[in-house]
Write an enzyme that holds these catalytic residues in place. Structure first.
Site, short mmCIF file in Angstrom:
data_model
loop_
_atom_site.label_atom_id
_atom_site.label_comp_id
_atom_site.label_asym_id
_atom_site.label_seq_id
_atom_site.Cartn_x
_atom_site.Cartn_y
_atom_site.Cartn_z
N GLU A 202 0.67 -1.26 0.15
CA GLU A 202 -0.01 -0.02 -0.02
C GLU A 202 0.77 1.37 0.02
OE1 GLU A 202 -3.10 -0.28 3.13
OE2 GLU A 202 -4.01 -1.48 1.81
N GLU A 314 -5.48 -7.77 -0.96
CA GLU A 314 -6.30 -7.63 0.26
C GLU A 314 -7.63 -7.33 -0.16
OE1 GLU A 314 -5.06 -4.76 3.42
OE2 GLU A 314 -3.15 -5.30 3.22
#
Length: 381
Positions: A202, A314
């Site tokens: 991320e 995710e």
């Protein structure tokens, strides 16, 4: 035992969720305005109105898995990772039974696990690529437990493109320091064909996506030069590696230029994330969208146009009815475009206990494991 009507209202279709349960699910996803106030909120892409690509998938995803978290505990979104706060998901270190969980999941057909870990943990807070023997040895025990199941195992550096607040290659660690880390890891696992290298978890608020792509390229080059020439490498974009904005924020175009040593892009897979709650942060129990019209349809269209593939490493939701509805719909769509979306990895099990809002940690009673609602209803292959 249902005796009522079995016809869905206009705008919905009947989807089989498991062997005994069917549900009317909206044919067109309902989207919710996205808040900019949370740390992982993701801005809406203008490409969300793209027409749906013709389904070309096999109806079966190549990868279905679970994140086995714990070695990343203590890592914040600013890239600060307290190595002492890691909670290894291994019973010998008094954490969750990650080995047992993975064996259970594999028995149900799961075939990939993501193993988050902080950069600081692996090097014991020393910036660079030298792995700390003790800490990296503990992490390796989780990797080996994963490999022992026969599944694919993603090594995920969970630092948000940063080291202690500073962006790699943009005022923080140099590309060479980051590449040294990946060179060490690739050297360690180069003989393991089922190890997948997850470059970075991320990235967010990256000011220059082209410069970030150069950082990713440095890591890819280091991995290949270390002898890991054929394993998959996951390339992460900006904005929390959002599937929704991967194309519109320039991540797709910039990362498409990253290549192997021979100039090819074989096994260079785009890394994307997408949650189903109101602000896409993955912090709420309730779900509000299946992300089909806003994220997966535009992304699938673009991936086909450039001949590339992505993996959703995710995604998740609470163990509640709304998440069963929208997750089942998301999974069904991803199966229809499995030629470009390779699969999903749910968040999360490992050292998370069963009270965690997005827990996928199965409960254990003796030798019997029982899945959480979202896993048993939608996410199990």
């Amino acid at each position: 035992g249902w005796t009522g009507a079995t016809t869905c209202v206009s705008g919905a279709s009947c989807i089989q969720l498991n062997s005994y349960y069917y549900q009317c699910t909206p044919t067109t996803a309902t989207t919710t305005p996205i808040s900019a106030s949370t740390s992982k909120a993701q801005t809406t892409s203008t490409s969300s109105t793209s027409s749906a690509p013709t389904p070309s998938g096999t109806g079966k995803l190549k990868f279905v898995g679970v994140n086995i978290a714990g070695f990343d505990f203590g890592c914040n979104s600013d890239g600060n990772c307290d190595a002492g706060s890691a909670y290894p998901p291994l019973t010998q270190y008094y954490g969750g039974d990650g080995a047992g969980q993975m064996a259970h999941f594999v028995s149900e057909g799961f075939n990939i696990f993501r193993l988050p870990v902080g950069w600081q943990y692996l090097t014991n807070n020393v910036l660079g690529g030298t792995l700390d023997a003790t800490n990296s040895g503990k992490y390796d025990q989780l990797v080996q437990a994963c490999l022992a199941t026969g599944a694919y195992c993603i090594i995920d550096i969970h630092n948000y493109a940063r080291w202690n607040g500073n962006v790699i290659g943009q005022g923080g660690p140099t590309n060479a320091q980051f590449a040294a880390l990946w060179s060490s890891l690739a050297t360690k696992y180069k003989s393991q064909s089922k190890v997948v290298f997850g470059i970075m978890n991320e990235p967010h608020d990256i000011s220059d996506i082209t410069t970030w792509a150069a950082t990713v390229q440095a890591a890819v080059t280091a991995i290949r030069q270390a002898g890991a020439t054929s394993q998959m490498i996951l390339l992460p974009g900006n904005n929390w590696t959002s599937a929704e904005t991967f194309v519109s924020n320039g991540s797709g175009a910039a990362l498409a230029a990253v290549t192997n040593l021979d100039g090819s892009t074989t096994n260079l897979i785009f890394d994307v994330h997408k949650y189903l709650d109101s602000d896409n942060s993955g912090t709420h129990a309730e779900c509000t969208t299946d992300n089909v019209s806003s994220a997966w349809t535009p992304l699938a269209t673009w991936l086909r146009s450039v001949g590339r593939q992505a993996l959703n490493t995710e995604t998740g939701g609470g163990n509640v009815a709304s998440c069963v509805q929208y997750m089942c719909s998301q999974v069904a769509y991803q199966k229809s475009v499995s030629d470009v979306i390779l699969g999903y990895v749910g968040w999360a099990a490992g050292s998370f206990d069963t009270t965690y809002v997005l827990t996928e940690t199965p409960t254990e009673s003796g030798t019997t494991w029982t899945d959480q609602l979202l896993v048993s209803s939608c996410m199990k292959p």
